[in-house]
Design a protein around this motif. Structure first.
Motif, PDB file in Angstrom:
ATOM      1  N   TYR A   5       0.814  -1.221   0.000  1.00  0.00           N
ATOM      2  CA  TYR A   5       0.000   0.000   0.000  1.00  0.00           C
ATOM      3  C   TYR A   5       0.844   1.267   0.000  1.00  0.00           C
ATOM      4  CZ  TYR A   5      -3.537  -3.386   1.416  1.00  0.00           C
ATOM      5  OH  TYR A   5      -4.374  -4.476   1.468  1.00  0.00           O
ATOM      6  N   GLN A   6       2.143   1.121   0.157  1.00  0.00           N
ATOM      7  CA  GLN A   6       3.003   2.294   0.171  1.00  0.00           C
ATOM      8  C   GLN A   6       3.104   2.897  -1.231  1.00  0.00           C
ATOM      9  OE1 GLN A   6       6.630   2.111   2.448  1.00  0.00           O
ATOM     10  NE2 GLN A   6       5.886   0.400   3.663  1.00  0.00           N
ATOM     11  N   MET A  13       1.637   0.719  -4.463  1.00  0.00           N
ATOM     12  CA  MET A  13       2.288  -0.373  -5.178  1.00  0.00           C
ATOM     13  C   MET A  13       1.280  -1.357  -5.771  1.00  0.00           C
ATOM     14  SD  MET A  13       5.148  -3.119  -3.830  1.00  0.00           S
ATOM     15  CE  MET A  13       5.971  -1.874  -2.868  1.00  0.00           C
ATOM     16  N   LEU A  14       0.245  -1.675  -5.024  1.00  0.00           N
ATOM     17  CA  LEU A  14      -0.745  -2.640  -5.483  1.00  0.00           C
ATOM     18  C   LEU A  14      -1.430  -2.202  -6.769  1.00  0.00           C
ATOM     19  CD1 LEU A  14      -2.466  -5.196  -5.093  1.00  0.00           C
ATOM     20  CD2 LEU A  14      -3.909  -3.893  -3.514  1.00  0.00           C
ATOM     21  N   SER A  15      -1.555  -0.906  -6.987  1.00  0.00           N
ATOM     22  CA  SER A  15      -2.293  -0.424  -8.161  1.00  0.00           C
ATOM     23  C   SER A  15      -1.617  -0.828  -9.470  1.00  0.00           C
ATOM     24  CB  SER A  15      -2.451   1.094  -8.115  1.00  0.00           C
ATOM     25  OG  SER A  15      -1.207   1.750  -8.293  1.00  0.00           O
ATOM     26  N   TYR A  16      -0.287  -0.955  -9.475  1.00  0.00           N
ATOM     27  CA  TYR A  16       0.419  -1.347 -10.699  1.00  0.00           C
ATOM     28  C   TYR A  16       0.063  -2.777 -11.088  1.00  0.00           C
ATOM     29  CZ  TYR A  16       3.198   2.851  -9.916  1.00  0.00           C
ATOM     30  OH  TYR A  16       3.596   4.159  -9.736  1.00  0.00           O
ATOM     31  N   THR A  17       0.005  -3.655 -10.095  1.00  0.00           N
ATOM     32  CA  THR A  17      -0.380  -5.038 -10.364  1.00  0.00           C
ATOM     33  C   THR A  17      -1.815  -5.111 -10.869  1.00  0.00           C
ATOM     34  OG1 THR A  17       1.156  -6.062  -8.810  1.00  0.00           O
ATOM     35  CG2 THR A  17      -0.869  -7.252  -9.261  1.00  0.00           C
ATOM     36  N   PHE A  46      -8.210   2.427  -5.908  1.00  0.00           N
ATOM     37  CA  PHE A  46      -8.016   1.619  -7.112  1.00  0.00           C
ATOM     38  C   PHE A  46      -9.250   1.697  -8.020  1.00  0.00           C
ATOM     39  CE2 PHE A  46      -6.120  -0.367  -3.322  1.00  0.00           C
ATOM     40  CZ  PHE A  46      -4.778  -0.130  -3.602  1.00  0.00           C
ATOM     41  N   ALA A  47      -9.929   2.819  -7.946  1.00  0.00           N
ATOM     42  CA  ALA A  47     -11.163   3.008  -8.716  1.00  0.00           C
ATOM     43  C   ALA A  47     -10.895   2.854 -10.213  1.00  0.00           C
ATOM     44  CB  ALA A  47     -11.747   4.386  -8.429  1.00  0.00           C
ATOM     45  N   ASP A  87       2.420 -11.849  -6.752  1.00  0.00           N
ATOM     46  CA  ASP A  87       2.782 -11.169  -5.519  1.00  0.00           C
ATOM     47  C   ASP A  87       2.669  -9.660  -5.733  1.00  0.00           C
ATOM     48  OD1 ASP A  87       4.027 -10.116  -3.262  1.00  0.00           O
ATOM     49  OD2 ASP A  87       5.516 -11.708  -3.165  1.00  0.00           O
ATOM     50  N   ALA A  88       1.870  -8.995  -4.906  1.00  0.00           N
ATOM     51  CA  ALA A  88       1.673  -7.554  -5.047  1.00  0.00           C
ATOM     52  C   ALA A  88       2.957  -6.762  -4.842  1.00  0.00           C
ATOM     53  CB  ALA A  88       0.614  -7.070  -4.060  1.00  0.00           C
ATOM     54  N   ALA A  89       3.991  -7.389  -4.263  1.00  0.00           N
ATOM     55  CA  ALA A  89       5.271  -6.708  -4.061  1.00  0.00           C
ATOM     56  C   ALA A  89       6.129  -6.724  -5.318  1.00  0.00           C
ATOM     57  CB  ALA A  89       6.030  -7.342  -2.908  1.00  0.00           C
TER      58      ALA A  89
END
Length: 217
Positions: A5-6, A13-17, A46-47, A87-89
């Motif tokens: 979430y950073q 970060m999650l938004s790119y995935t 993440f809309a 992996d979201a990372a």
């Protein structure tokens, strides 16, 4: 705050995935598996992206994936459907990498993963003792034939669920999905990935990911 979430390159970060998978029409559903007590996730950040959420995460990656597979069944997925675990990372994933993996594995009997051949020299330290505490080299390991696993990892839902269940029954907590498939005696395929798809692990990785993703945007 959990690292997924950073902010990296002005976005979580999650938004790119989520954006990479959203751009692939091959998928009928993207499921975000969260810990039951996750208080940081905010869907409004993440809309516009296609995804569903299930608060079914477990104490380990293996448990979270297993619970996520069962949740996909609740959404209507079948045992023969392909599922990709990511992996979201690893925010550097792109639609092109995802489509490459799908293209090379869609007719495969087992499935496989993105991975990179190991390029660095590998050193092993002693398992215990003074030499281990000092970080002294015990020996150099051959890198011949070694690959570094990445995600997504792509397998049939039923096969992967059964593989994880078998590993759990045998008392093994495996660190990726391919290991579970190997536990059943299968040999997953390796599809060459990209350095861009690295896992954000150390504090300095955030700056590297931000520079990479900022340059690509």
């Amino acid at each position: 705050m959990p690292k997924q979430y950073q902010t990296v390159g002005a976005r979580p970060m999650l938004s790119y995935t989520l954006a990479a998978f959203d751009a692939c029409s091959e998928f009928s559903q993207t499921l975000v598996v969260l810990a039951p007590d996750d208080s940081h996730f905010d869907a409004r950040r993440f809309a516009g992206l296609r995804f569903a959420v299930k608060r079914c995460g477990g104490a380990t990656r293996q448990a979270s994936v297993y619970n996520g597979l069962n949740a996909l069944v609740e959404f209507g997925a079948k045992d023969h459907d392909w599922v990709l675990v990511h992996d979201a990372a690893r925010p550097g994933i792109t639609p092109e990498m995802i489509r490459q993996l799908i293209g090379e594995l869609k007719d495969d009997a087992v499935g496989g993963i993105l991975a990179l051949p190991v390029a660095d020299t590998l050193k092993r330290i002693e398992a215990e003792g003074t030499a281990h505490e000092e970080g002294r080299i015990a020996r150099t390991e051959s890198r011949n034939g070694l690959w570094q696993a990445q995600t997504p990892q792509m397998f049939r839902l039923g096969m992967l669920r059964d593989a994880i269940q078998r590993a759990r029954q045998d008392g093994h907590d495996l660190t990726d999905e391919a290991s579970a498939i190997e536990w059943l005696g299968h040999a997953p395929r390796l599809v060459q990935g990209s350095l861009r798809n690295f896992k954000v692990t150390y504090p300095e990785d955030f700056a590297l990911a931000g520079a990479m993703l900022g340059a690509a945007s």
